[in-house]
Design an enzyme around this catalytic site. Sequence first.
Site, PDB file in Angstrom:
ATOM      1  N   SER A   1     -32.667  26.193  -9.035  1.00 29.31           N
ATOM      2  CA  SER A   1     -33.271  25.907  -7.739  1.00 29.31           C
ATOM      3  C   SER A   1     -33.382  27.182  -6.900  1.00 29.31           C
ATOM      4  O   SER A   1     -34.016  28.150  -7.335  1.00 29.31           O
ATOM      5  CB  SER A   1     -32.451  24.813  -7.035  1.00 29.31           C
ATOM      6  OG  SER A   1     -33.129  24.299  -5.927  1.00 29.31           O
TER       7      SER A   1
ATOM      8  N   ASP B   1     -40.294  17.259 -10.721  1.00 33.00           N
ATOM      9  CA  ASP B   1     -39.150  17.762  -9.955  1.00 33.00           C
ATOM     10  C   ASP B   1     -39.449  17.568  -8.468  1.00 33.00           C
ATOM     11  O   ASP B   1     -40.453  18.076  -7.969  1.00 33.00           O
ATOM     12  CB  ASP B   1     -38.943  19.243 -10.270  1.00 33.00           C
ATOM     13  CG  ASP B   1     -37.656  19.806  -9.675  1.00 33.00           C
ATOM     14  OD1 ASP B   1     -37.323  19.455  -8.522  1.00 33.00           O
ATOM     15  OD2 ASP B   1     -37.006  20.612 -10.354  1.00 33.00           O
TER      16      ASP B   1
ATOM     17  N   HIS C   1     -34.423  17.009 -10.794  1.00 32.93           N
ATOM     18  CA  HIS C   1     -34.395  18.420 -10.415  1.00 32.93           C
ATOM     19  C   HIS C   1     -33.693  19.252 -11.483  1.00 32.93           C
ATOM     20  O   HIS C   1     -32.571  18.931 -11.870  1.00 32.93           O
ATOM     21  CB  HIS C   1     -33.670  18.546  -9.074  1.00 32.93           C
ATOM     22  CG  HIS C   1     -33.705  19.917  -8.484  1.00 32.93           C
ATOM     23  ND1 HIS C   1     -34.810  20.723  -8.537  1.00 32.93           N
ATOM     24  CD2 HIS C   1     -32.757  20.624  -7.818  1.00 32.93           C
ATOM     25  CE1 HIS C   1     -34.547  21.870  -7.921  1.00 32.93           C
ATOM     26  NE2 HIS C   1     -33.307  21.831  -7.491  1.00 32.93           N
TER      27      HIS C   1
END
Length: 521
Positions: free
Chosen positions: A236, A463, A491
């Site tokens: 991320s 996502d 995610h």
Amino acid sequence: MNRKLIAVFVVLAVVAMAIGGVAAVLVGGDDGDDRDDVAPRRSTGPVDPSVTEPPSPELEPFYSQQLEWSSCDGGNECATLTVPVDYRDVEAGTIELALMRAPAEEPEARVGSLVVNPGGPGAPGTETAKQAKSYFGDPLRESFDIVGFDPRGTGDSAPVDCLSDEELDEFISADPAPDDPGEDQELADSLTEFFQGCVDNSDAIVGHVSTNEAARDMDVLRAALGEETLAYLGFSYGTRLGATYAELFPDKVGRFVLDGATDPQLSVRDSILNQAGGFQLALESYIQDCIDGGDCFLGDTVQEGLDRISGLLEEIDDEPLPANDPDGRELRIGNAFYGLVVPLYSKENWPYLTQALQQAFDGNGTVLLLLSDFYGSRENGSYTDNSLEAIYAINCLDDSTSIEPGQVRRNYDDFKEVSPTFGEVFAWSLLNCRGLQVEPAYEPLEIDGKGAPPIVVIGTTRDPATPYEEAVALADQLSSGVLVSRDGDGHTAYNKDNDCIDTAVEDYLIEGTVPDHGLEC
């Protein structure tokens, strides 16, 4: 709404169920940390001088330091790394960064150190090493010392402090999409007060928590670990941190994997629009999965489900729901929003969203409130870390773009087009950096990582937090980017029951086998 939600806490979430509701939220592993109770166990020994050669002479004391590792947390090791507060002026003071490593489980097969970052920004990276068995497959744990660090301003690394726990409760529960001019001003004032609190409580560090500076810290860490190049796995926001490192230190990039990638070149507005669309897609996928399972409590079509959820949020906005909370709190609209989006990070958590929504439709906000607390790292009436504060401080130092409250509604049409359910909330995120009171130490970088070896960039097609197109864009921007795609929900991609992804990541990090550009899994 923040630029990026705190992904690490959600991806591995497990909600423990008890009779009558939810009993606890766990991330697995032993919570005990005895780092302060043991003597040093071992130190990093002398290394090749070329490893510790600093980019400038004044940084030599930092690059040549040796780490004192102490046993902590049931088999892991802890240490601190000293770095300058301001890399432009090393005489301005230092801070200590908290480190934790999970030693390689097969010492004879050890490849080296793998530095990891869980995302956020704001998530304490030491938790990633602490929870290594949840985050990483056997091959990585056997082959690497998994090294997590709390980036500057987070966790136990000179944490930014902006609000008291009581003020944080109010901050997260307030309406994220104001309904009238009075609420508009309340939101604007709360942001100004937030950033004033950062300065009042953390003046020495709050202007130096940018991604650029955290990336410089990672190179000091590389040298202290005795590694000629940095092996790195970032999730991320950790992909932005990794890409920034590649731009600053391309000759020190080792085997890099950036999973759940963000596009660092996007404007703030376009980034928020992308995320709004991502969460809308995730919610629709969740509803469709409910319908496909038969007898869905949300209705017979996706639109019926969206309408029912939107209606619930409107009702909570008008009147908070009672909750079985030991602190006597009700479920307010801000908590309801975060409680709704948190389970969308991982398909494995969709059943908890179902329980939360069914309970809320029955007039009980307990589970949604608990999920909101999980988002904010709130346990037993207090916050276990400063992630809610650090995410604002870091994002806004990276890009302080903001608009005036009166301009937000002019953006509604664009945001509601990509996200009818969440659009207004995300539109108000355009206000997030209003009131920032410090100047960043560095200008934004144009990132291409020219000169770095292959960097594997992974995107997941549905996502919610880092939409797939951002991974495509980052792989294209990086001169050595290698795109790998996972067709799926949730995610990030690694260690999500996709053998194709896991093999690609592990073969690259362990053996150096570069996956084919454009690999689809």
